[in-house]
Design an enzyme around this catalytic site. Structure first.
Site, PDB file in Angstrom:
ATOM      1  CB  SER A 109      -0.957  -0.042   1.186  1.00  0.00           C
ATOM      2  OG  SER A 109      -1.989   0.910   1.046  1.00  0.00           O
ATOM      3  CD  GLU A 128      -5.324  -4.455  -3.825  1.00  0.00           C
ATOM      4  OE1 GLU A 128      -4.983  -4.411  -2.633  1.00  0.00           O
ATOM      5  OE2 GLU A 128      -4.508  -4.601  -4.741  1.00  0.00           O
ATOM      6  CG  HIS A 170      -5.597  -2.523   0.389  1.00  0.00           C
ATOM      7  ND1 HIS A 170      -4.693  -2.533  -0.645  1.00  0.00           N
ATOM      8  CD2 HIS A 170      -5.181  -1.548   1.241  1.00  0.00           C
ATOM      9  CE1 HIS A 170      -3.774  -1.600  -0.436  1.00  0.00           C
ATOM     10  NE2 HIS A 170      -4.043  -0.989   0.714  1.00  0.00           N
TER      11      HIS A 170
END
Length: 510
Positions: A219, A329, A422
């Site tokens: 991320s 995600e 995610h």
């Protein structure tokens, strides 16, 4: 019998030597001691300061060297997480994905080392993990980042802290002027670079190879890795990169001028007319005032120009790359819009290109439109970014390996099913399912063992392949073949290659 006795004695002496090797470790600032895993095979050192506390006059300055100390500093507990809001589980992210509630504070520049090396002379590959959290939260002490298991596979594993939010990414004209580089706003990235410099100088003391370093992140951590690959300040600090669900190719990062303007507005809202006044404010006051989306700045120093432009000009640091993203995600909280409303949104967002977008993300009916909204969200935020990174790097002749994580972690009865969400891949990639409270199946442990082995192999030699693992072929834009991580990993053509190619071309050419 005498031979047996002598042999046992030599083994005992050898084992004693192994233990003594880690009684204290000499780093640049002094001696430290650590702890050992319950099995006795992994030594850990937690809360090692790699820079001075960025407090008081050092708030919003480039990190400075940590102070030296006398004696042996005990490093058996994590240092404080960076200043941020209280961690609160939400959606799919339970407490195992978040920092502990304490300690948290501005004095946060610490790193953690796990090593299975028996001596400091082994020169094992080094894997450095950089956390996500939208550049506003996170820390190196999150349970799913624990390094014991993956270090046991042969690497020296390191997690680092960096400043986040207003403390890590505030820009102001006054800060730029005092910096000596006419730049401000990327203190979090500078913290990461300072940690990598510390690792370069000191990791050999833990049995690590300073010339075989891989940086990895997920991320915002992956976005950080992308920035570090692009930054001239990180040159020669690492050789390989792993980026999971994140990059900075969209050119949405603010310019220095724009970031400075936003910073001035914030300072005015606080009634702070000088840097001294801002630096005197309590951290809690700044945290409350800075509740917006923070990200790296195109400051002309850490990032001389947008990341995409750096890569297109072939000015990035050349590294082997392992990158990918997850199946589910896309961020769509609440019900999807109707087909008509979705088509109207696409027309507003993409204008003349809306027909092309609807070919890849159709709106035949409300159900199809909802599915398209989820997929488009996924691909706009993550898919096109990591795809662009892979496309450009492979076209430049760098070795690239691409994955998509599609395994849906099992969910307890009555709990919301989020799919391959995610961050879902992180405890698999670092073999840390034991920290996550889910009804894991044997296939999940097997997948975690394989994924972490791929990650370790890549850290060792820039190639994830190894004995007993399905063959992972290097990526090329022509073939579009990637590794699909499901119950059984397998190479397949990227199912939505045409859509990603379209988004990639639109993003890069713009």
């Amino acid at each position: 019998m005498r031979r047996i006795f002598v042999g046992l004695l030599m083994v005992a002496i050898g084992l004693r030597g192994i233990g003594q090797e880690w009684d204290k470790v000499k780093v640049e600032e002094g001696y430290i001691s650590g702890g050992v895993s319950a099995k006795g095979d992994v030594h850990f050192f937690k809360g090692i300061p790699f820079a001075a506390p960025p407090v008081g006059a050092l708030r919003w300055r480039a990190p400075e060297p940590a102070a030296h100390w006398d004696g042996v500093r005990a490093c058996v507990q994590f240092g404080p997480s960076p200043m941020q809001d209280k961690p609160t589980p939400f959606a799919m992210w339970t407490e195992e994905y978040l920092i502990p509630s304490t300690p948290v504070g501005e004095d946060c520049l610490y790193l953690n080392v796990w090593t299975v090396a028996r001596t400091a002379r082994e020169r094992r590959p080094v894997l450095v993990y950089i956390y996500g959290g939208a550049f506003g939260s996170g820390g190196g002490n999150v349970p799913i980042y624990d390094g014991e298991t993956i270090a046991g596979k042969g690497v020296v594993f390191v997690t680092i802290n960096y400043r986040v939010g207003i403390f890590g990414f505030l820009s102001l004209p006054e800060l730029s002027r005092e910096s000596g580089h006419q730049a401000s706003g990327n203190y979090g990235l500078m913290d990461q670079i300072a940690a990598l410099k510390w690792i370069k100088k000191n990791i050999a003391a833990f049995g690590g190879d300073p010339d075989n370093v891989t940086i990895a992140g997920q991320s915002a951590g992956s976005g950080s890795v992308n920035c570090l690959v692009a930054s001239p300040l990180a040159k020669k600090l690492f050789e390989k990169a792993i980026g999971e669900s994140g990059a900075e190719f969209s050119r949405e990062n603010p310019s220095l001028a724009a970031a400075e303007t936003d910073g001035q507005k914030l300072a005015q809202s606080l009634g702070a007319g000088t840097l001294d006044a801002l630096r005197a404010l309590p951290a809690e006051t700044l945290l409350k005032a800075g509740q917006w989306s923070w990200q790296p700045v195109i400051d002309g120093y850490v990032l001389p120009k947008p990341v995409a432009d750096i890569f297109i000009a072939k000015e990035e640091n050349t590294v082997a790359l392992l990158t990918g993203w997850n199946e589910d995600e896309g961020f769509l909280f609440g019900p999807g819009k109707s087909a008509v409303a979705y088509q109207q949104d696409i027309a507003k967002q993409f204008g003349a290109d809306s027909d092309a977008v609807l070919r890849f993300y159709p709106a035949d009916n409300d159900s199809v439109a909802t599915e398209s909204q989820v997929k488009l969200s996924r691909d706009m935020i993550f898919g096109r970014q990591n795809y662009a990174w892979a496309r450009i790097a492979s076209a430049q002749g760098q070795k690239v390996f691409v994955y998509r994580f599609v395994r849906k972690p099992p969910t307890a009865p009555g709990k919301m099913k989020w799919g391959a969400f995610h961050t879902a891949e992180v405890p698999y990639a670092y073999d840390n399912l034991q920290f996550v409270k889910r009804p894991w199946e044997p296939v999940d442990y097997h997948l975690a063992d394989m994924m972490s082995s791929y990650w370790v192999n890549f850290a060792k030699a820039g190639d994830p392949n190894g004995v007993g693992l399905p063959r992972w072929e290097p990526f090329s834009g022509e073939s579009g073949k990637i590794m699909i991580f499901d119950k059984q990993p397998a190479m397949k053509v990227l199912p939505d290659k045409a859509a990603l190619e379209y988004l990639y071309n639109k993003m890069i050419k713009n």
